[in-house]
Design an enzyme around this catalytic site. Structure first.
Site, mmCIF file in Angstrom:
data_model
loop_
_atom_site.group_PDB
_atom_site.id
_atom_site.type_symbol
_atom_site.label_atom_id
_atom_site.label_comp_id
_atom_site.label_asym_id
_atom_site.label_seq_id
_atom_site.Cartn_x
_atom_site.Cartn_y
_atom_site.Cartn_z
ATOM 1 N N GLU A 70 0.929 -1.177 0.080
ATOM 2 C CA GLU A 70 0.058 0.160 -0.084
ATOM 3 C C GLU A 70 0.942 1.245 -0.174
ATOM 4 O O GLU A 70 0.564 2.224 -0.755
ATOM 5 C CB GLU A 70 -0.921 -0.105 1.182
ATOM 6 C CG GLU A 70 -2.011 -1.052 0.988
ATOM 7 C CD GLU A 70 -3.174 -0.665 -0.008
ATOM 8 O OE1 GLU A 70 -3.148 0.636 -0.621
ATOM 9 O OE2 GLU A 70 -3.679 -1.531 -0.327
ATOM 10 N N GLU B 56 0.461 3.863 -3.016
ATOM 11 C CA GLU B 56 -0.235 5.216 -2.889
ATOM 12 C C GLU B 56 0.656 6.178 -2.950
ATOM 13 O O GLU B 56 0.312 7.208 -3.090
ATOM 14 C CB GLU B 56 -0.966 5.096 -1.560
ATOM 15 C CG GLU B 56 -2.206 4.221 -1.642
ATOM 16 C CD GLU B 56 -3.066 4.257 -0.468
ATOM 17 O OE1 GLU B 56 -2.784 4.874 0.479
ATOM 18 O OE2 GLU B 56 -4.110 3.551 -0.381
ATOM 19 N N PRO C 232 -17.220 3.850 5.814
ATOM 20 C CA PRO C 232 -18.602 4.267 5.224
ATOM 21 C C PRO C 232 -18.923 3.502 3.897
ATOM 22 O O PRO C 232 -18.043 3.226 3.117
ATOM 23 C CB PRO C 232 -18.462 5.546 4.979
ATOM 24 C CG PRO C 232 -17.222 6.069 5.838
ATOM 25 C CD PRO C 232 -16.453 5.085 5.701
ATOM 26 N N GLU D 153 -3.051 12.926 -4.537
ATOM 27 C CA GLU D 153 -1.888 13.736 -4.001
ATOM 28 C C GLU D 153 -1.545 13.165 -2.831
ATOM 29 O O GLU D 153 -2.037 12.149 -2.249
ATOM 30 C CB GLU D 153 -2.525 15.181 -3.491
ATOM 31 C CG GLU D 153 -3.073 15.970 -4.309
ATOM 32 C CD GLU D 153 -3.791 17.323 -3.684
ATOM 33 O OE1 GLU D 153 -2.621 18.058 -3.105
ATOM 34 O OE2 GLU D 153 -4.801 17.724 -4.157
#
Length: 172
Positions: free
Chosen positions: A91, A95, A114, A141
């Site tokens: 990850e 990312e 959520p 970003e």
């Protein structure tokens, strides 16, 4: 079907009989009245990394829902064929563009993704060992920010708790 924060099968995945509820292990659980299959409602496991550079912490801006446009620590879900440490390193690279070594286990947090998916996230301290800082995968970003001087809202309560703990640890 969703009931509260739980996703339950409408029909048994083994015999297709409509699911019912019964007590199993002291908890009311979805179960098949015909074949006895019990659906255990477990959280989804994930891993995240805390990368510091000159006292600043690496955050990524979420490209997609949930919480699109908000910021978080580099984090994601485990794949079936990997362990939690591999997830954290993968990850981070996906990312942030950074290759990392994990230096220590930092926190284990429960939360809700959520709209209602329970998660368990294992956070590691990590140090950069290669790569180039660039947003990738589901980040729009990426950057390093001074503690508490966030570029926008922090997306998840678990991340806010980890960042608050980190700020306190860095002060001591």
């Amino acid at each position: 079907m969703t009931t509260g924060n739980r996703h339950v099968f409408k029909s048994c995945p083994h015999c297709r009989t409509p699911m019912a509820w019964r007590h199993e292990g002291g908890v009311e659980r979805p179960a098949c009245p015909d074949c006895g299959f019990v659906q255990y409602l477990n959280p989804a496991p994930g891993a995240g990394v805390i990368i510091l550079r000159d006292g600043r912490v690496c955050l990524v801006r979420r490209k997609f829902e949930p919480k699109q446009g908000q910021w978080s620590l580099p984090t994601g879900f485990m794949e079936w064929d990997e362990d939690v440490e591999l997830t954290a390193r993968r990850e981070a690279l996906e990312e942030t563009g950074l290759e990392v070594d994990l230096t220590s286990l930092y926190a284990v947090e429960s939360g809700i993704l959520p709209p209602d998916i329970p998660v368990l996230v294992v956070f590691y301290r990590a140090e950069e060992v290669g790569g180039t800082l660039q947003a990738g995968d589901d980040a729009s970003e990426v950057g390093f920010f001074a503690m508490g001087d966030w570029p926008g809202p922090i997306a998840f309560a678990a991340h806010r708790r980890v960042l608050a703990r980190l700020a306190a640890d860095l002060e001591n």
